[in-house]
Motif scaffolding. Structure first.
Motif, PDB file in Angstrom:
ATOM      1  N   SER A 482       0.947  -1.068   0.201  1.00  0.00           N
ATOM      2  CA  SER A 482      -0.173  -0.228   0.188  1.00  0.00           C
ATOM      3  C   SER A 482       0.830   1.720  -0.202  1.00  0.00           C
ATOM      4  O   SER A 482       1.099   2.279  -0.860  1.00  0.00           O
ATOM      5  CB  SER A 482      -1.274   0.210   1.598  1.00  0.00           C
ATOM      6  OG  SER A 482      -1.999   1.125   1.136  1.00  0.00           O
ATOM      7  N   SER A 485       2.854   0.922  -3.697  1.00  0.00           N
ATOM      8  CA  SER A 485       1.987   2.424  -4.412  1.00  0.00           C
ATOM      9  C   SER A 485       1.876   3.250  -4.224  1.00  0.00           C
ATOM     10  O   SER A 485       1.708   3.870  -5.394  1.00  0.00           O
ATOM     11  CB  SER A 485       0.801   1.360  -4.078  1.00  0.00           C
ATOM     12  OG  SER A 485       0.282   1.546  -3.390  1.00  0.00           O
ATOM     13  N   HIS A 486       1.269   3.716  -3.115  1.00  0.00           N
ATOM     14  CA  HIS A 486       1.371   5.598  -3.107  1.00  0.00           C
ATOM     15  C   HIS A 486       2.901   5.886  -2.760  1.00  0.00           C
ATOM     16  O   HIS A 486       2.608   7.291  -4.145  1.00  0.00           O
ATOM     17  CB  HIS A 486       0.566   5.508  -1.516  1.00  0.00           C
ATOM     18  CG  HIS A 486       0.925   7.330  -1.023  1.00  0.00           C
ATOM     19  ND1 HIS A 486      -0.607   7.809  -1.851  1.00  0.00           N
ATOM     20  CD2 HIS A 486       1.283   8.140  -0.562  1.00  0.00           C
ATOM     21  CE1 HIS A 486      -0.556   9.039  -1.198  1.00  0.00           C
ATOM     22  NE2 HIS A 486       0.557   9.439  -0.211  1.00  0.00           N
ATOM     23  N   LYS A 489       3.431   5.711  -7.064  1.00  0.00           N
ATOM     24  CA  LYS A 489       2.654   6.381  -7.398  1.00  0.00           C
ATOM     25  C   LYS A 489       2.733   8.174  -7.602  1.00  0.00           C
ATOM     26  O   LYS A 489       2.475   9.259  -7.825  1.00  0.00           O
ATOM     27  CB  LYS A 489       1.554   6.327  -7.435  1.00  0.00           C
ATOM     28  CG  LYS A 489       0.611   5.037  -7.360  1.00  0.00           C
ATOM     29  CD  LYS A 489      -1.005   4.397  -7.603  1.00  0.00           C
ATOM     30  CE  LYS A 489      -1.200   3.211  -8.166  1.00  0.00           C
ATOM     31  NZ  LYS A 489      -2.058   2.754  -7.819  1.00  0.00           N
ATOM     32  N   THR A 490       2.578   9.147  -6.259  1.00  0.00           N
ATOM     33  CA  THR A 490       3.341   9.997  -5.931  1.00  0.00           C
ATOM     34  C   THR A 490       3.867  10.468  -6.812  1.00  0.00           C
ATOM     35  O   THR A 490       3.980  11.791  -7.124  1.00  0.00           O
ATOM     36  CB  THR A 490       3.501  10.420  -4.434  1.00  0.00           C
ATOM     37  OG1 THR A 490       2.035   9.694  -3.505  1.00  0.00           O
ATOM     38  CG2 THR A 490       3.359  11.779  -3.724  1.00  0.00           C
ATOM     39  N   PRO A 491       5.265  10.136  -6.605  1.00  0.00           N
ATOM     40  CA  PRO A 491       6.371  10.314  -7.379  1.00  0.00           C
ATOM     41  C   PRO A 491       5.424  10.456  -9.310  1.00  0.00           C
ATOM     42  O   PRO A 491       6.664  11.155 -10.012  1.00  0.00           O
ATOM     43  CB  PRO A 491       7.568  10.239  -7.543  1.00  0.00           C
ATOM     44  CG  PRO A 491       7.510   9.148  -6.451  1.00  0.00           C
ATOM     45  CD  PRO A 491       5.426   8.827  -5.756  1.00  0.00           C
TER      46      PRO A 491
ATOM     47  N   ALA B  82      -3.964   8.353  -4.699  1.00  0.00           N
ATOM     48  CA  ALA B  82      -2.857   7.571  -5.330  1.00  0.00           C
ATOM     49  C   ALA B  82      -3.059   6.609  -3.861  1.00  0.00           C
ATOM     50  O   ALA B  82      -1.921   5.495  -4.580  1.00  0.00           O
ATOM     51  CB  ALA B  82      -0.965   8.181  -4.579  1.00  0.00           C
ATOM     52  N   SER B  83      -3.250   6.343  -2.831  1.00  0.00           N
ATOM     53  CA  SER B  83      -3.558   5.442  -1.654  1.00  0.00           C
ATOM     54  C   SER B  83      -4.589   4.192  -2.664  1.00  0.00           C
ATOM     55  O   SER B  83      -5.152   5.058  -2.992  1.00  0.00           O
ATOM     56  CB  SER B  83      -3.945   5.593  -0.661  1.00  0.00           C
ATOM     57  OG  SER B  83      -5.288   6.141  -0.426  1.00  0.00           O
ATOM     58  N   SER B  84      -4.177   3.022  -2.197  1.00  0.00           N
ATOM     59  CA  SER B  84      -4.568   2.130  -2.570  1.00  0.00           C
ATOM     60  C   SER B  84      -6.319   2.133  -1.948  1.00  0.00           C
ATOM     61  O   SER B  84      -6.437   0.891  -1.388  1.00  0.00           O
ATOM     62  CB  SER B  84      -3.935   0.668  -2.085  1.00  0.00           C
ATOM     63  OG  SER B  84      -3.914   1.058  -0.573  1.00  0.00           O
TER      64      SER B  84
END
Lengths: 715, 122
Positions: A482, A485-486, A489-491, B82-84
């Motif tokens: 989790s 992915s955050h 995905k953030t960058p 962007a979090s799951s």
């Protein structure tokens, strides 16, 4: 009779006798002297030779004269005899009678014709009948008599014998009469007996024809006596006894003996009854068998009684048998119980309501370190560990209240003071009035169970620990994914966003073609990174069964068309021929976006492993049974058979130049498999090296999608 | 159109601001939830862009604070995440009055279009 017997010999010598009578008359008229002399002479001769005993006596009874026969008969000489009293010739037994007769003669001149016993000189006696003719003097005075004695001994004896035989005859006659009377009586009695006896009697000929029967017989068979007589005995026999009857009859004819037999008789109305047959044979005067009289005892009552008896006996026997059986069972049960009690490895003790042991088994005694003899008589508190005494006390109280032995864990104390855990269970013992008098308790040694339980608990604790740890790892993995992915995905957002912004002339102005080329490279790799992160998240969700699916109507035909159009641009760089050959109108209840994801994944894979220019990819959906079969077919490099089994596992990638060029997460097909299976379908590949690959998967038309539920593991 | 962007990542704020400004919109940014709420209460924004995953005072906290004051409907909020976070959770949030959401990474063209749609009330 006397007269007759005397006259008979007289008649034989009729002439002489008549002459004798005449001179007697002449003596009565003795006047003719001359005649007397000759007469005397003739008389003398007559006198002497006269057969019979003749004597002449005077009125004193003395003998004056006698004939020779007289003298001879009495055994005296004539001389001896003259002058003798007649009384001397009389036997003692005749004296009285003779005296009477003599006296009477003297008085009346008449001699009684009465036999008198005389005595001879030699003492022998004879019976003589005396007759006399009197002698008178001229004055008519009786001076004596001529007496004739006839020996009638023989007559007397004959008479006696006659009388005797007559007597005998009379006796016989009387006896005969008596016998006759008895016979008549007997016959009467027999007749009565025959007719009146309740026993059924019949008399038959040797042909078996009834010549007689009694009333009972006739009545019992429902006939009149007249009807019955003349019938055959076989007419009166029941069918079932016919053979017995015939056999009995034949045997009787052979040996004249009637064997007792049970014979069923048949009544006039056809009904039958049992009877007991016995009988006696009848013979004619020559001893020839002419028939027999049979007594038939009606056995109906006896039969009934016998039947009842038999039934009773049977019942009795059954009861006896049952009793025996239950007794045996009881014995067996007791024996079993005893054996069970003694041999069971469970510790058993029997106690009174006060807790005193009245019995225990070897296992109990052994477990507690006592001998059985030592253990019996002790209080069960002596066998209980201190820590359990209170529990046992409560248990005892509860038992007394409810008669039920509550299940309880009790710590036992051995003779040496060591203790061990046991599980107590038991049953009450009642006396015949239903009062509780004790209980038998089974104590299961729990030492091993305790040990096992402890080990189990330990193991459980370890497993729980491991589980918790795994869970923690899982959780942290989830958290990690989790976070990744955050954090990734953030960058990616500014990277991809700025690439886009830079490519847009109206935002930050025109870039050179070289700058744009560099920017494309950055963007392409950023997209790959984004996909990688998405795959990781999907794989994670599938692993944790946390992926959620729609269950909505999906227009498969439309979806296939959409994909064919949407992916057409992807085929352009390699000039791959891309065809959707779906013809059927298909619908599903499923999750469209996930189906698209699966198809996209397989199609893009096919693009990667298919040659440029000659490559061809065909997609199709068709109905197959209760599912829709999806197919993605390419003419690419294919997959070796031995690698196919690993194709759908995570992070598995074929080691080929195309793969290396393609890169990818290695999660694509495993995600496809996870999604297809979660949607209730199957996925597989048909391929071989150089022969292209055909990927298939099915989705059930009506599949209740599993709702994802968090795994629950409870220890 | 006046847009407020609340995101702890300043690069994203700069990007969104650049893109929106290029499209002729006015953009203000805040790098944490508390500052965002302060700005929301001080100024009137046509659309508020809210990042959910922020340290200390997160987007959820911002929503909670706005919900208490009944301001969620009023402020046309678009979530950026962007979090799951799952679709269900997002749907729950949409029910509370949040207008729309966008998952990161963003396609900037889609982003601008979506923001303009929300502003128009679509």
């Amino acid at each position: 009779m006397n007269g007759k017997s005397l006259s008979a010999p007289t008649k034989k010598k009729a002439g002489k006798l008549q002459r004798q009578t005449k001179p007697t008359k002449k003596y009565e008229t003795p006047k003719k002297e001359l005649e007397i002399s000759s007469l005397k002479k003739r008389h003398k001769i007559f006198y002497d030779e006269l057969p019979g005993l003749l004597r002449t006596i005077d009125t004193d009874g003395n003998i004056i004269d006698c004939n020779s026969e007289y003298a001879n008969t009495f055994g005296y000489s004539k001389k001896e005899l003259i002058g003798k009293s007649v009384f001397s010739f009389v036997a003692d037994e005749g004296r009285q009678a003779f005296q009477d007769s003599f006296d009477t003669w003297l008085k009346t001149g008449r001699v009684k014709n009465k036999p008198v016993w005389f005595k001879k000189k030699d003492g022998t006696k004879f019976l003589g009948l005396v007759s006399a003719s009197n002698l008178y003097d001229e004055n008519g005075k009786m001076i004596g008599s001529n007496t004739l004695i006839k020996d009638i001994t023989e007559i007397h004896e004959t008479k006696s014998k006659l009388e005797e035989s007559q007597q005998k005859l009379q006796d016989q006659v009387r006896q005969l009469e008596k016998a006759n009377t008895l016979l008549v009586d007997a016959e009467q009695k027999y007749e009565n007996l025959y007719n009146k006896t309740p026993t059924l009697l019949r008399t038959i000929t040797i042909e078996g024809i009834l010549t007689d029967c009694n009333d009972s017989y006739a009545k019992a068979l429902g006939y009149t006596k007249e009807e019955a007589i003349g019938a055959s005995i076989f007419d009166h026999a029941a069918e079932r006894s016919m053979k017995d009857m015939r056999d009995n009859f034949e045997r009787w004819k052979e040996n004249h003996e009637t064997e007792p037999a049970e014979i069923w008789l048949k009544r006039k109305d056809g009904s039958v009854f049992p009877s007991m047959l016995s009988g006696t044979s009848l013979y004619d005067e020559r001893g020839k068998l002419i028939g027999r009289t049979l007594a038939l005892t009606d056995m109906t009552e006896i039969y009934e009684a016998r039947n009842k008896l038999a039934v009773h006996e049977k019942h009795l026997q059954q009861q006896l048998a049952q009793l025996q059986k239950s007794n045996d069972l009881l014995t067996i049960t007791e024996k079993r119980y005893r054996t069970l009690y003694e041999k069971t490895p469970v510790l058993l003790r029997t106690i009174t309501t006060e807790g005193i042991l009245t019995d225990c088994n070897e296992a109990y005694a052994r477990a507690l370190g006592y001998t059985k003899e030592e253990a019996i008589g002790m209080s069960f508190y002596d066998h209980t560990a201190k820590s359990s005494v209170e529990d046992l006390k409560n248990n005892l109280e509860q038992w007394k209240k409810t008669n039920e032995v509550p299940l309880k864990e009790i710590w036992m104390k051995r003779k040496d003071g060591s203790i061990f855990p046991s599980l107590l269970s038991g049953a009450s013992i009642f006396d015949e009035y239903g009062n509780v008098i004790g209980r038998t308790v089974a104590l299961t040694d729990m030492t091993e169970i305790y040990e096992a339980r402890r080990q189990l608990e330990e193991k459980e604790a370890r497993i729980r620990e491991q589980y918790d740890e795994l869970k923690k790892i899982d959780t942290s993995k989830e958290e990690f994914t989790s976070m990744i992915s955050h954090e990734l995905k953030t960058p990616l957002t500014p990277i991809m966003g700025w690439c886009q912004a830079l490519k847009s002339p109206k935002i930050l102005g025109e870039l050179s073609s070289k700058q744009l080329q560099a920017l494309d490279a950055i963007e392409t790799n950023a997209i790959k990174l984004k996909e990688l992160v998405s795959d990781m998240l999907d794989a994670q969700k599938l692993d944790m069964k946390r992926m959620k699916f729609d269950n909505k109507d999906v227009d498969v035909t439309e979806m296939m068309n959409f994909l064919a159009q949407n992916l057409q641009s992807t085929m352009v760089p390699k000039h791959i021929e891309f065809v959707n050959s779906t013809t059927e109108k298909l619908t599903l209840k499923s999750d469209r976006s996930r189906l698209e994801q699966v198809l996209n994944n397989i199609i893009l894979n096919a693009v990667d492993f298919t040659s440029a220019q000659t490559g061809k990819i065909e997609i199709r959906a068709e109905s197959k049974d209760s599912a829709v079969l999806f197919m993605v077919k390419d003419n690419g490099i294919g997959i070796p058979k031995d690698k196919q089994s690993h194709l759908f596992t995570q992070f598995y990638q074929l080691d080929t130049s195309a793969t290396r060029k393609h890169g990818g997460s290695g999660l694509g097909l495993s995600i496809c498999k996870g999604i297809v299976e979660a949607l209730g379908g199957e996925i597989w590949v048909e391929s071989d090296t150089g022969k292209g690959s055909d990927f298939y998967f099915t989705i059930p038309k009506q599949k209740k999608i599993q709702l994802t539920v968090e795994e629950k593991t409870n220890f | 159109m006046k847009v407020l962007g609340i995101d702890d990542n300043a690069d994203i704020n700069l990007l969104l601001g650049t893109v929106l400004t290029a499209s002729g919109h006015e953009f203000t940014s805040a790098t944490d939830g508390k500052e965002g709420i302060k700005l929301i209460k001080q100024n009137a924004y046509d659309v508020v862009l809210l990042d959910l995953a922020m340290p200390e005072f997160s987007g959820f906290d911002v929503l909670e604070a706005l919900r208490k004051d009944g301001l969620i409907e009023k402020h046309k909020i678009v979530l950026l995440t962007a979090s799951s976070i799952t679709d269900e959770e997002i749907n729950e949030l949409l029910k509370t009055g949040v207008r729309s959401y966008l998952r990161k990474p963003l396609d900037i063209e889609v982003f601008v279009e979506r923001v303009e749609q929300v502003h128009r009330g679509q």
